[in-house]
Design a protein around this motif. Structure first.
Motif, PDB file in Angstrom:
ATOM      1  N   ASN A   8       0.836  -1.197   0.000  1.00  0.00           N
ATOM      2  CA  ASN A   8       0.000   0.000   0.000  1.00  0.00           C
ATOM      3  C   ASN A   8       0.874   1.250   0.000  1.00  0.00           C
ATOM      4  O   ASN A   8       0.679   2.166  -0.820  1.00  0.00           O
ATOM      5  CB  ASN A   8      -0.912  -0.027   1.235  1.00  0.00           C
ATOM      6  N   ILE A   9       1.867   1.297   0.882  1.00  0.00           N
ATOM      7  CA  ILE A   9       2.772   2.440   0.947  1.00  0.00           C
ATOM      8  C   ILE A   9       3.588   2.556  -0.340  1.00  0.00           C
ATOM      9  O   ILE A   9       3.816   3.655  -0.845  1.00  0.00           O
ATOM     10  CB  ILE A   9       3.690   2.336   2.190  1.00  0.00           C
ATOM     11  N   ALA A  10       3.998   1.421  -0.889  1.00  0.00           N
ATOM     12  CA  ALA A  10       4.783   1.435  -2.129  1.00  0.00           C
ATOM     13  C   ALA A  10       4.011   2.127  -3.246  1.00  0.00           C
ATOM     14  O   ALA A  10       4.590   2.921  -4.010  1.00  0.00           O
ATOM     15  CB  ALA A  10       5.155   0.014  -2.536  1.00  0.00           C
ATOM     16  N   PHE A  11       2.724   1.859  -3.355  1.00  0.00           N
ATOM     17  CA  PHE A  11       1.954   2.510  -4.412  1.00  0.00           C
ATOM     18  C   PHE A  11       1.750   3.988  -4.133  1.00  0.00           C
ATOM     19  O   PHE A  11       1.716   4.802  -5.062  1.00  0.00           O
ATOM     20  CB  PHE A  11       0.640   1.778  -4.680  1.00  0.00           C
ATOM     21  N   ARG A  12       1.655   4.375  -2.870  1.00  0.00           N
ATOM     22  CA  ARG A  12       1.599   5.805  -2.555  1.00  0.00           C
ATOM     23  C   ARG A  12       2.885   6.485  -3.020  1.00  0.00           C
ATOM     24  O   ARG A  12       2.850   7.565  -3.604  1.00  0.00           O
ATOM     25  CB  ARG A  12       1.420   6.022  -1.050  1.00  0.00           C
ATOM     26  N   VAL A  13       4.022   5.848  -2.750  1.00  0.00           N
ATOM     27  CA  VAL A  13       5.316   6.393  -3.153  1.00  0.00           C
ATOM     28  C   VAL A  13       5.392   6.503  -4.679  1.00  0.00           C
ATOM     29  O   VAL A  13       5.772   7.547  -5.219  1.00  0.00           O
ATOM     30  CB  VAL A  13       6.483   5.525  -2.617  1.00  0.00           C
ATOM     31  N   LEU A  14       5.053   5.423  -5.374  1.00  0.00           N
ATOM     32  CA  LEU A  14       5.117   5.433  -6.833  1.00  0.00           C
ATOM     33  C   LEU A  14       4.183   6.494  -7.424  1.00  0.00           C
ATOM     34  O   LEU A  14       4.567   7.201  -8.366  1.00  0.00           O
ATOM     35  CB  LEU A  14       4.792   4.049  -7.392  1.00  0.00           C
ATOM     36  N   MET A  15       2.981   6.612  -6.889  1.00  0.00           N
ATOM     37  CA  MET A  15       2.052   7.614  -7.409  1.00  0.00           C
ATOM     38  C   MET A  15       2.549   9.024  -7.114  1.00  0.00           C
ATOM     39  O   MET A  15       2.465   9.907  -7.974  1.00  0.00           O
ATOM     40  CB  MET A  15       0.641   7.380  -6.872  1.00  0.00           C
ATOM     41  N   PHE A  16       3.096   9.236  -5.916  1.00  0.00           N
ATOM     42  CA  PHE A  16       3.628  10.550  -5.584  1.00  0.00           C
ATOM     43  C   PHE A  16       4.760  10.909  -6.543  1.00  0.00           C
ATOM     44  O   PHE A  16       4.799  12.010  -7.093  1.00  0.00           O
ATOM     45  CB  PHE A  16       4.134  10.587  -4.133  1.00  0.00           C
ATOM     46  N   CYS A  17       5.674   9.974  -6.749  1.00  0.00           N
ATOM     47  CA  CYS A  17       6.787  10.214  -7.671  1.00  0.00           C
ATOM     48  C   CYS A  17       6.275  10.434  -9.097  1.00  0.00           C
ATOM     49  O   CYS A  17       6.832  11.252  -9.835  1.00  0.00           O
ATOM     50  CB  CYS A  17       7.777   9.052  -7.628  1.00  0.00           C
ATOM     51  N   GLY A  18       5.236   9.729  -9.484  1.00  0.00           N
ATOM     52  CA  GLY A  18       4.659   9.904 -10.816  1.00  0.00           C
ATOM     53  C   GLY A  18       4.025  11.267 -11.003  1.00  0.00           C
ATOM     54  O   GLY A  18       4.198  11.906 -12.045  1.00  0.00           O
ATOM     55  N   VAL A  19       3.313  11.741  -9.997  1.00  0.00           N
ATOM     56  CA  VAL A  19       2.702  13.069 -10.069  1.00  0.00           C
ATOM     57  C   VAL A  19       3.781  14.148 -10.139  1.00  0.00           C
ATOM     58  O   VAL A  19       3.609  15.179 -10.783  1.00  0.00           O
ATOM     59  CB  VAL A  19       1.754  13.299  -8.867  1.00  0.00           C
ATOM     60  N   HIS A  20       4.922  13.884  -9.504  1.00  0.00           N
ATOM     61  CA  HIS A  20       6.039  14.845  -9.472  1.00  0.00           C
ATOM     62  C   HIS A  20       7.210  14.328 -10.306  1.00  0.00           C
ATOM     63  O   HIS A  20       8.373  14.468  -9.920  1.00  0.00           O
ATOM     64  CB  HIS A  20       6.479  15.088  -8.026  1.00  0.00           C
ATOM     65  N   ALA A  21       6.920  13.761 -11.460  1.00  0.00           N
ATOM     66  CA  ALA A  21       7.942  13.119 -12.291  1.00  0.00           C
ATOM     67  C   ALA A  21       8.990  14.088 -12.816  1.00  0.00           C
ATOM     68  O   ALA A  21      10.058  13.665 -13.239  1.00  0.00           O
ATOM     69  CB  ALA A  21       7.278  12.391 -13.458  1.00  0.00           C
ATOM     70  N   ASP A  22       8.720  15.363 -12.744  1.00  0.00           N
ATOM     71  CA  ASP A  22       9.645  16.362 -13.277  1.00  0.00           C
ATOM     72  C   ASP A  22      10.751  16.757 -12.301  1.00  0.00           C
ATOM     73  O   ASP A  22      11.609  17.569 -12.638  1.00  0.00           O
ATOM     74  CB  ASP A  22       8.859  17.613 -13.696  1.00  0.00           C
ATOM     75  N   ARG A  23      10.767  16.167 -11.092  1.00  0.00           N
ATOM     76  CA  ARG A  23      11.763  16.572 -10.101  1.00  0.00           C
ATOM     77  C   ARG A  23      12.020  15.468  -9.087  1.00  0.00           C
ATOM     78  O   ARG A  23      11.250  14.503  -8.991  1.00  0.00           O
ATOM     79  CB  ARG A  23      11.301  17.825  -9.369  1.00  0.00           C
ATOM     80  N   LEU A  24      13.105  15.621  -8.327  1.00  0.00           N
ATOM     81  CA  LEU A  24      13.359  14.728  -7.198  1.00  0.00           C
ATOM     82  C   LEU A  24      12.407  15.111  -6.073  1.00  0.00           C
ATOM     83  O   LEU A  24      12.157  16.301  -5.843  1.00  0.00           O
ATOM     84  CB  LEU A  24      14.804  14.895  -6.697  1.00  0.00           C
ATOM     85  N   VAL A  25      11.869  14.129  -5.400  1.00  0.00           N
ATOM     86  CA  VAL A  25      11.008  14.387  -4.246  1.00  0.00           C
ATOM     87  C   VAL A  25      11.713  13.860  -3.003  1.00  0.00           C
ATOM     88  O   VAL A  25      12.599  13.010  -3.086  1.00  0.00           O
ATOM     89  CB  VAL A  25       9.617  13.731  -4.403  1.00  0.00           C
ATOM     90  N   THR A  26      11.297  14.357  -1.850  1.00  0.00           N
ATOM     91  CA  THR A  26      11.926  13.918  -0.607  1.00  0.00           C
ATOM     92  C   THR A  26      11.020  12.967   0.159  1.00  0.00           C
ATOM     93  O   THR A  26       9.794  12.975  -0.010  1.00  0.00           O
ATOM     94  CB  THR A  26      12.268  15.117   0.306  1.00  0.00           C
ATOM     95  N   LYS A  27      11.656  12.203   1.012  1.00  0.00           N
ATOM     96  CA  LYS A  27      10.931  11.283   1.872  1.00  0.00           C
ATOM     97  C   LYS A  27       9.964  12.056   2.769  1.00  0.00           C
ATOM     98  O   LYS A  27       8.836  11.617   3.004  1.00  0.00           O
ATOM     99  CB  LYS A  27      11.946  10.495   2.701  1.00  0.00           C
ATOM    100  N   ALA A  28      10.395  13.221   3.253  1.00  0.00           N
ATOM    101  CA  ALA A  28       9.540  14.037   4.129  1.00  0.00           C
ATOM    102  C   ALA A  28       8.276  14.493   3.397  1.00  0.00           C
ATOM    103  O   ALA A  28       7.184  14.483   3.974  1.00  0.00           O
ATOM    104  CB  ALA A  28      10.321  15.243   4.646  1.00  0.00           C
ATOM    105  N   GLU A  29       8.409  14.893   2.131  1.00  0.00           N
ATOM    106  CA  GLU A  29       7.237  15.303   1.335  1.00  0.00           C
ATOM    107  C   GLU A  29       6.245  14.150   1.201  1.00  0.00           C
ATOM    108  O   GLU A  29       5.040  14.327   1.364  1.00  0.00           O
ATOM    109  CB  GLU A  29       7.655  15.705  -0.079  1.00  0.00           C
TER     110      GLU A  29
END
Length: 150
Positions: A8-29
């Motif tokens: 469940n968390i893995a898909f949240r991470v993948l979706m978050f990274c996908g929505v922000h695919a234009d940049r590096l995201v942080t664990k805190a975000e």
């Protein structure tokens, strides 16, 4: 069938990274927007990176991003990678299986077929399918904008 918290968390991470695919995201975000702890995230991010789904960059300007295009990340494959260790029922376990019915049980075959149908359905979906044109998801995963002061 129950999906583990890790998946469940893995898909949240993948979706978050996908929505922000234009940049590096942080664990805190991710932790803030996806309502999960950074310690859980660290384990999941590490596993996703080992599997080739994420690229991680350490350091002050570091972060996380997808390691491949969203259209190349199939949902079923991610589920298989992350859920493979969790047996569907006791009779599927290599160790600690105490069920005396294993040699004659038809339910085990039925459950195996149902699980394969579940994965087969997810195999037809990609991360891109989950994110593309999903405005509601983007609204949730983007931080709120500050109102301009006069």
């Amino acid at each position: 069938m129950r999906v583990t918290k890790r998946t469940n968390i893995a898909f949240r991470v993948l979706m978050f990274c996908g929505v922000h695919a234009d940049r590096l995201v942080t664990k805190a975000e991710i932790a803030e927007r996806c309502n999960t702890s950074e310690s859980h995230l660290a384990q999941v991010i590490n596993r996703l990176a080992q599997l080739g789904y994420l690229h991680t960059q350490r350091g002050r300007a570091g972060g996380i991003m997808l390691a491949r295009p969203m259209a190349e990340i199939d949902v079923g494959g991610v589920f298989r990678h992350l859920e493979a260790q969790a047996p569907l029922a006791e009779c599927f376990a290599d160790v600690d299986n105490t069920c005396p019915l294993v040699s004659a049980c038809r339910l085990r075959d039925a459950m195996a077929g149902a699980a394969e149908a579940f994965y087969g359905h997810l195999d037809r979906m990609t991360l891109d399918d989950l994110i593309c044109e999903n405005v509601a998801l983007a609204d949730i995963l983007n931080p709120p904008r500050c109102a301009k002061r006069a």
